[in-house]
Scaffold this active site. Structure first.
Site, PDB file in Angstrom:
ATOM      1  N   ASP A  49       0.825  -1.226   0.000  1.00 53.69           N
ATOM      2  CA  ASP A  49       0.000   0.000   0.000  1.00 53.69           C
ATOM      3  C   ASP A  49       0.852   1.266   0.000  1.00 53.69           C
ATOM      4  OD1 ASP A  49       0.716  -0.338   2.712  1.00 53.69           O
ATOM      5  OD2 ASP A  49      -1.307   0.021   3.488  1.00 53.69           O
ATOM      6  N   GLY A 134      -3.134  -6.676  18.827  1.00 55.67           N
ATOM      7  CA  GLY A 134      -1.804  -7.215  18.516  1.00 55.67           C
ATOM      8  C   GLY A 134      -1.860  -8.427  17.613  1.00 55.67           C
ATOM      9  N   ASP A 184      -5.459  -0.305   5.913  1.00 58.07           N
ATOM     10  CA  ASP A 184      -6.254  -0.708   7.082  1.00 58.07           C
ATOM     11  C   ASP A 184      -7.454   0.209   7.278  1.00 58.07           C
ATOM     12  OD1 ASP A 184      -4.107  -2.338   7.282  1.00 58.07           O
ATOM     13  OD2 ASP A 184      -3.260  -1.405   9.066  1.00 58.07           O
TER      14      ASP A 184
END
Ligand code: GLA
Length: 398
Positions: A49, A134, A184
């Site tokens: 990205d 995480g 994201d």
């Protein structure tokens, strides 16, 4: 040992209708805004990205939920329902938290709103969610998008989704300090039920591709580790890619990013200068090509070919880009020869988190049980497993 109950089937906490998680209700007042924003998976196209390349992510049925309630003063009171932590600051001095990370995902977005000229008054915010932290499922981007959406609603700033995605990404870059790309936040905001998003990170043109692999589920095997190297090495990779581009540009100024680069260019202008930079760039150029080929596989319903490319991606991330870790490599190697697994690879930034596996539904239970035993024996760690369902992106709940 893992059994069916241990596989945290998606949707246990939140239904398709995206009901409010129970723990949040007591924070909701008459003038509160409640936003939901999901985590993401990425089928293929990793570390592409920020190189202006392509990605193929989707939003999942695990999300961050945020209640924002306006205050009469300029104070900002933040509360994490899950961690039972509080953080207080004010709109004139958005102090970064030194000890907790979650307030910074909220404050970073607030800072971006202020920089964009939006008048922000004091507010209370309560945050909860069911995205494993995480695990490489972008819980931070989900929080940032939830804040952007809720603030946009509260302040009537009228930003469209693209603008909010960019503000959320900038918050992560500038306030949190991770030079992440746009994937994201984009996936969290734009996700669509049962579709993956084929996103061109250069033009931000995107297309929803139906994701219906009959009898195949997306299984996430969670290493349960997050190596501290993560964010610093991430920024190092980004710089290494920029270095490769700069070397090519000396000869070909029209090359603006690795998206424009070819293997021939790398062989000619990078290989002889530095083998490490060459390997980083090689991975990215190959991954962009792999994604395009993988999209063709998907169109043709050729899932075995698609899956084989996922393994190739893992190899590239592990050996050329070097963002894997022993735990991720272990889990991919473990499933590699299993005929029920069509594809597997590490997912996200790396150095821990999950592997993403395309697995025949009937084999999942046995696979998870076997992998958990092997992982304990081989790595002396406990494995977690999640089945990811593809869901709609961010929305306002009330
Ligand atoms: C993290 C970043 C994304 C992307 C991935 C790797 O999730 O936030 O922008 O670069 O790593 O593909």
């Amino acid at each position: 040992m893992m059994n069916k109950e241990n596989i945290q089937a998606a949707g246990t906490m939140v239904s398709r209708k995206h009901n409010m998680p129970a723990g949040l209700e007591k924070f909701i007042k008459e003038n509160s805004i409640v936003a939901r924003s999901p985590g993401r998976i990425n089928l293929i196209g990793e570390h592409t990205d920020y190189n202006n390349g392509f990605v193929l992510p989707a939003a999942i049925d695990k999300a961050a939920y945020l209640v924002i309630t306006p205050r009469k003063d300029q104070e900002i009171h933040l509360h994490s329902v899950d961690l039972l932590e509080d953080y207080t600051t004010n709109t004139t001095d958005l102090k970064k938290s030194m000890f907790m990370s979650w307030p910074n995902y909220i404050l970073g977005v607030i800072e971006q709103f202020i920089l964009a000229g939006v008048k922000i008054n004091g507010f209370d915010a309560a945050l909860t969610g069911d995205i494993p932290i995480g695990a490489g499922l972008s819980s931070s981007a989900a929080v940032e998008c939830a804040v952007a959406l809720a603030m946009n609603e509260l302040c009537g700033s009228g930003f469209d989704k693209f603008t909010m995605v960019k503000l959320a990404q900038k918050a992560e870059n500038d306030f949190v300090g991770v030079q992440c790309g746009i994937m994201d936040q984009f996936a969290s905001m734009f996700g669509r039920h049962n579709h993956v998003i084929r996103l061109d990170c250069r033009s931000l043109e995107f297309e929803y591709v139906p994701f219906n692999m009959d009898g195949i589920k997306i299984l996430l095997l969670d290493t349960n580790v997050k190596h501290s190297l993560g964010s610093s090495e991430y920024n190092v990779r980004r710089k290494q890619c920029e270095t490769g581009v700069a070397w090519i540009q000396r000869h070909l100024p029209e090359v603006k990013s690795l998206r424009d680069a070819t293997m021939e260019m790398l062989d000619k202008y990078v290989l002889h200068d530095d083998i490490l930079i060459y390997q980083r760039c090689k991975y990215v150029v190959e991954e962009n090509n792999r994604l395009l080929a993988a999209c063709k596989d998907l169109e043709q319903g050729n899932i075995p070919a698609f899956g084989a490319r996922m393994f190739e991606t893992h190899y590239g991330l592990s050996k050329l880009y070097e963002v894997s870790c022993p735990e991720l490599d272990f889990l991919v190697t473990h499933v590699q020869d299993n005929p029920a697994v069509l594809g597997a690879r590490m997912m996200g930034g790396g150095f821990g988190g999950c592997t993403i596996n395309l697995v025949k539904e009937e084999a999942i239970e046995e696979l998870v049980a076997g992998a958990a035993v092997a992982y304990k024996k081989g790595m002396n760690k406990t494995l977690k497993a999640h089945i990811a369902k593809i869901e709609t992106g961010s929305n306002i709940l009330s």
